[in-house]
Every structure is written in C-alpha cells, then in structure tokens.
Write an enzyme that holds these catalytic residues in place. Structure first.
Site, mmCIF file in Angstrom:
data_model
loop_
_atom_site.group_PDB
_atom_site.id
_atom_site.type_symbol
_atom_site.label_atom_id
_atom_site.label_comp_id
_atom_site.label_asym_id
_atom_site.label_seq_id
_atom_site.Cartn_x
_atom_site.Cartn_y
_atom_site.Cartn_z
ATOM 1 N N TYR A 95 29.209 74.008 -24.590
ATOM 2 C CA TYR A 95 28.288 73.833 -25.726
ATOM 3 C C TYR A 95 26.914 74.478 -25.526
ATOM 4 C CZ TYR A 95 31.589 71.367 -28.570
ATOM 5 O OH TYR A 95 32.688 71.089 -29.346
ATOM 6 N N GLU A 137 35.277 64.747 -29.037
ATOM 7 C CA GLU A 137 36.297 65.433 -28.231
ATOM 8 C C GLU A 137 36.613 64.673 -26.936
ATOM 9 O OE1 GLU A 137 34.812 69.520 -28.138
ATOM 10 O OE2 GLU A 137 34.909 69.556 -30.324
ATOM 11 N N TYR A 208 50.744 76.586 -32.761
ATOM 12 C CA TYR A 208 51.986 76.540 -33.529
ATOM 13 C C TYR A 208 52.333 75.093 -33.836
ATOM 14 C CZ TYR A 208 52.464 81.393 -32.167
ATOM 15 O OH TYR A 208 52.230 82.731 -31.994
ATOM 16 N N GLY A 277 55.031 78.187 -43.358
ATOM 17 C CA GLY A 277 54.366 76.897 -43.566
ATOM 18 C C GLY A 277 55.345 75.737 -43.552
ATOM 19 N N LEU A 278 56.616 76.040 -43.476
ATOM 20 C CA LEU A 278 57.610 74.958 -43.455
ATOM 21 C C LEU A 278 57.642 74.213 -42.123
ATOM 22 C CD1 LEU A 278 61.404 76.000 -43.397
ATOM 23 C CD2 LEU A 278 59.656 77.060 -42.001
ATOM 24 N N PRO A 280 55.455 72.397 -40.107
ATOM 25 C CA PRO A 280 55.047 70.988 -40.033
ATOM 26 C C PRO A 280 55.858 70.117 -40.992
ATOM 27 C CG PRO A 280 53.333 72.307 -41.129
ATOM 28 C CD PRO A 280 54.343 73.269 -40.589
HETATM 29 C C1 HEM Z 1 37.126 76.816 -33.761
HETATM 30 C C2 HEM Z 1 32.840 75.059 -35.174
HETATM 31 C C3 HEM Z 1 31.484 74.807 -30.527
HETATM 32 C C4 HEM Z 1 35.260 77.596 -29.375
HETATM 33 C C5 HEM Z 1 36.106 76.316 -34.532
HETATM 34 C C6 HEM Z 1 36.171 76.150 -35.954
HETATM 35 C C7 HEM Z 1 34.972 75.674 -36.354
HETATM 36 C C8 HEM Z 1 34.131 75.531 -35.186
HETATM 37 C C9 HEM Z 1 34.565 75.331 -37.776
HETATM 38 C C10 HEM Z 1 37.393 76.461 -36.830
HETATM 39 C C11 HEM Z 1 38.308 75.261 -36.783
HETATM 40 C C12 HEM Z 1 39.677 75.498 -37.354
HETATM 41 O O1 HEM Z 1 40.197 76.595 -37.221
HETATM 42 O O2 HEM Z 1 40.262 74.561 -37.894
HETATM 43 C C13 HEM Z 1 32.112 74.823 -34.031
HETATM 44 C C14 HEM Z 1 30.798 74.210 -34.017
HETATM 45 C C15 HEM Z 1 30.420 74.122 -32.698
HETATM 46 C C16 HEM Z 1 31.486 74.708 -31.909
HETATM 47 C C17 HEM Z 1 30.041 73.753 -35.241
HETATM 48 C C18 HEM Z 1 29.147 73.596 -32.086
HETATM 49 C C19 HEM Z 1 28.520 72.530 -32.512
HETATM 50 C C20 HEM Z 1 32.376 75.562 -29.802
HETATM 51 C C21 HEM Z 1 32.276 75.848 -28.387
HETATM 52 C C22 HEM Z 1 33.325 76.669 -28.071
HETATM 53 C C23 HEM Z 1 34.088 76.858 -29.280
HETATM 54 C C24 HEM Z 1 31.196 75.298 -27.471
HETATM 55 C C25 HEM Z 1 33.646 77.299 -26.742
HETATM 56 C C26 HEM Z 1 32.883 78.187 -26.194
HETATM 57 C C27 HEM Z 1 36.080 77.628 -30.474
HETATM 58 C C28 HEM Z 1 37.340 78.354 -30.512
HETATM 59 C C29 HEM Z 1 37.885 78.116 -31.775
HETATM 60 C C30 HEM Z 1 36.952 77.266 -32.479
HETATM 61 C C31 HEM Z 1 37.915 79.189 -29.397
HETATM 62 C C32 HEM Z 1 39.186 78.673 -32.334
HETATM 63 C C33 HEM Z 1 38.804 79.991 -32.898
HETATM 64 C C34 HEM Z 1 39.893 80.960 -32.980
HETATM 65 O O3 HEM Z 1 40.779 80.911 -32.139
HETATM 66 O O4 HEM Z 1 39.786 81.805 -33.850
HETATM 67 N N1 HEM Z 1 34.868 75.934 -34.086
HETATM 68 N N2 HEM Z 1 32.487 75.108 -32.753
HETATM 69 N N3 HEM Z 1 33.491 76.173 -30.295
HETATM 70 N N4 HEM Z 1 35.879 76.989 -31.668
HETATM 71 FE FE1 HEM Z 1 34.228 75.991 -32.187
#
Ligand code: HEM
Length: 403
Positions: A95, A137, A208, A277-278, A280
């Site tokens: 974070y 988390e 997945y 989408g089937l 889940p």
């Molecule tokens: C995914 C917000 C912190 C890594 C996401 C998503 C949101 C989000 C909205 C998309 C969720 C979805 O696909 O359903 C935030 C916010 C954060 C935060 C508001 C801070 C307050 C972090 C941190 C990390 C991180 C600290 C790691 C360095 C990721 C990754 C994904 C993700 C890897 C999936 C993205 C992908 O694979 O395309 N986050 N996040 N996030 N977040 Fe965060």
C-alpha cells in the site's frame, strides 16, 4: 479520523480528480512500474494495455474521496476489490508503494494547482483509505488460510484432467499436489492462477471462475481461448490450452469473490450467461441441484452456435430434473445445430421473451457475460420491475458500470 479542514480539501478536489483522474492513474502506473518493475508480476498486462485498470482504479479513488468522512458507505465496493486483492496476494506492505506513486502522479499532473496543503490532505486521506482496504483484506486472508483445507498465497495443484468442452473452451480439473484437504467455496467464486511462462519477462496471474459445485476433491475451471484483434491475445489462456498437459503443476490461490449464490434463500433463481460467462452459472446450477433440490432454477445460456457452446451435455442432463429448466439461445446456428435441434431460440435474449417465459416475481437473477449482453439483461430486468437487490452480476475483467 481526519480533521474537518482535510475533509473539506479532499472533497473540494473531487471535481479536479474526476477531470484528471485517468491522466493521474495512467501517470501513476508509469511511475510505479518504473520504480517497482517487480509489480509487473502481479498486474494484468492485458488490462493495462486496454486502460481498463486505470479506469477501475480512478473511479474507486473518486468514490473514496467523495465518501472520505463515511467510508463505511463504500465498504461493499472495498470488499469486492478486497477479494480480488486477496486472490492476487496483495499485502499491506504494497500500500505505501501505491500511495507514494499516486501522490507523485497527482503532483505531476496538477502541477502548481496541487499546493502543499492539498498534497498533505491527500497523503492523510490515502492512509485512511488504505487502512480500510488493509483491514478488510486482513479478515479475508485469515478466513482463506484458516478454513478447513484453506491456504495462504499460492498452492501447487496438479492438472488431473483436461477436457475439451467446445471449439474454444477447455476444462481443467485441478487437485492439490500435497493431496491434503481442499477448501470449500461458494458457487460463483473464482481462483487466481499464477503462471511463469518460459520466455516471458514477468509472471502472469489470471482469475477463472470455478465451474463445478463445491465439495469435490478437485476444483474445475473452464477456460476460453482468447483471440481476436481488439484484445491482446490471451497469453495465459492460449498457454493453458496449448501447453499445459495433464500431470502439470499450476499455482493456485484460494477461492475468492463476492458474486455468489445465496443458498440461504429458497426463492426461484434465474441464471443467465453469454459465452464463457456460463462458468459461475454452472457452479450455481450444480450447487442448487445438489443441496437445494426443491429450488426452482432457470438456466438461460446464449452462445454463437453449437461449436462454441460448452458444457451443454451437463446442463441437458440436469434439465431432466423437475426443478431445472434450461434454454439455449444461438445467434448464428450452424446447419448441424438446426438438424440436431441443439438450441431453443435463434437470436438474442429479449425483454419480451423474458416476460413471457420467465417467472419474474420473487426470482433472483444472476448473470455474467460480455458487456453488451450484461447491459441488455440489466436494462430488461429493470424494465420488468425487478428490484435492485434481486439483480446480481459479475464482469470478466476489472469491474465497470452497467449504466
Ligand atoms: C485491482 C483499487 C491498492 C494491485 C483493483 C481494482 C480496483 C483497485 C478498483 C479492480 C478490481 C476488480 O477488477 O474487480 C485499488 C485501490 C487501492 C488499491 C483504491 C488503494 C487504496 C492496490 C495495491 C496493489 C494493488 C497496494 C499492489 C501493489 C491490484 C492488482 C489488481 C487490482 C494487481 C488487479 C488488476 C489487474 O490484474 O488488472 N484495485 N487498489 N492494488 N489491484 Fe488494487
């Protein structure tokens, strides 16, 4: 708790953020990946290329800023993202890295408009927002690791069976390599698979949905081979289809996700899916059959044609039961499909069809599929008077808005 002055500054910067939000998050990723290239092992490069992740993060930051004095209001969203983060093994120590680069990006994009006072307020606000995510988390990590058969991080699974389900979808039956107990899950949940592909600079992680009911000695995923000009060819799905064989080991994180069938209810359920989408929906259907055999369920699946329609035999078998009704929609059926009566309706699911065929009252609706499919279904249901709390859906990639 933030002081009133900080809250005021944060709230007054929301319009500015909305205007520059995407530029800020795009810059943020550039800066963060420049300084921490190791994070490219965690982020989905395909989503990055499409700018989808930028949008998802940007809209969450606006929402958080808007509710900075009442973050409880966005807890459902935090939980949904928290599931994704937990599944990816994002930890508290990540974070501050995100926070530092987000602040640098705000300063970069806003320039002199980002005064010391504004930057100071944002530093405090980010901390408050990050603490909410970290707290939510932490509970999820605890639950995933400490439940029966659960684990922390990624665990080795053997590909026990690989089954071709259609021209584009193949199922993988995964069993823990340690042969120890396997955690249960809720129908609708997903797992993350982490792949270290030879020749690739970074690891890739993809989610997945589990496509079978819980309570087996394996997890099943059914993966679509991603191809096409508008999406970067699915490195992971193609690798799974072409390279991964029975007996191979895959790294899997514990089931996650809050798009789940509510099995405490016994109201009728309507499951609607388009294409892959089937997956889940299969888990939900099979769970109802196994543990709620009296519960009425209507399974509606839309596919292009029989060649790409996966798991049809499984659904047809279940549709013999009294409580299950299934309908298949093909928008471009083949001659073979016509000859063998493989589908019920030619074309797309329409509002009129739903009104005529589906018992709307009391039913809960769950749907998943391509965005245009989901938009239509969502608007039909609203039109037909289905209340918001009975409408449940999930996107394949980063969440977006249906309206
Ligand atoms: C995914 C917000 C912190 C890594 C996401 C998503 C949101 C989000 C909205 C998309 C969720 C979805 O696909 O359903 C935030 C916010 C954060 C935060 C508001 C801070 C307050 C972090 C941190 C990390 C991180 C600290 C790691 C360095 C990721 C990754 C994904 C993700 C890897 C999936 C993205 C992908 O694979 O395309 N986050 N996040 N996030 N977040 Fe965060």
């Amino acid at each position: 708790m933030l002081d009133p002055k900080t809250i005021e500054i944060i709230k007054s910067t929301v319009p500015v953020l909305e205007k520059h939000g995407e530029a800020i998050t795009t810059r943020f990723y550039q800066l963060m990946f420049g300084n921490h290239p190791e994070l490219l092992n965690v982020f989905n490069h395909a989503n990055q290329k499409q700018g989808r992740q930028q949008k998802a993060l940007a809209s969450t930051v606006y929402a958080a800023a808007m509710y900075i004095d009442n973050l409880e209001a966005i807890l459902p969203v935090v939980k949904q993202i928290g599931h994704k983060h937990r599944s990816l093994n994002i930890k508290p120590e990540h974070y501050p890295i995100v926070g530092k680069h987000l602040l640098l990006a705000i300063k970069d994009v806003l320039g002199d408009a980002a005064t010391d006072e504004i930057m100071d307020a944002w530093e405090k606000a980010y901390q408050v927002i990050a603490d909410v995510f970290i707290r939510v988390e932490a509970e999820m990590y605890d639950q995933a690791a400490n439940q029966k058969g659960g684990w922390d991080g990624f665990r080795n699974f053997v590909v026990d069976r690989k089954v071709v389900e259609s021209d584009v979808i193949t199922s993988f039956y995964l069993k823990p390599e340690d042969q120890k107990e396997l955690a249960t899950f809720q129908p609708g949940q997903y797992i993350s698979i982490l792949l270290d592909i030879e020749g690739e600079e970074y690891t890739h992680i993809r989610q997945y949905s589990l496509s079978d009911a819980p309570g087996k000695d394996y997890y099943r995923i059914s993966v679509k081979r991603e191809t096409g000009s508008d999406i970067p060819d699915g490195i992971v799905s193609n690798y799974l289809h072409d390279q991964v064989k029975e007996g191979d080991i895959l790294k899997v994180s514990a089931p996650a996700g809050d798009f789940v069938l509510d099995t405490t209810k016994d109201t009728p359920v309507v499951l609607l899916s388009g294409g892959v989408g089937l997956t889940p929906m299969m888990s939900m259907l099979k769970t109802i059959v196994e543990i709620q055999p009296e519960r009425k369920v209507t399974f509606i699946h839309a596919a292009q044609n029989g060649n790409v329609h996966a798991l049809r035999d499984e659904v047809e078998e279940l549709a013999k039961l009294d409580n299950v009704t299934a309908y298949f929609f093909y928008d471009s059926p083949t001659e073979e499909d016509r000859k063998n009566n493989r589908f019920d309706v030619e074309g797309y699911v329409t509002r009129e069809w739903l009104k005529e065929k589906v018992e709307i009252e009391d039913a809960d609706f769950y749907f998943c599929g391509p965005v245009p499919f989901m938009k239509s279904i969502n608007s039909f249901l609203i039109d037909l008077g289905v209340s918001e709390e009975k409408i449940h859906y999930e996107f394949f990639g980063p969440m977006a808005s249906l309206v």
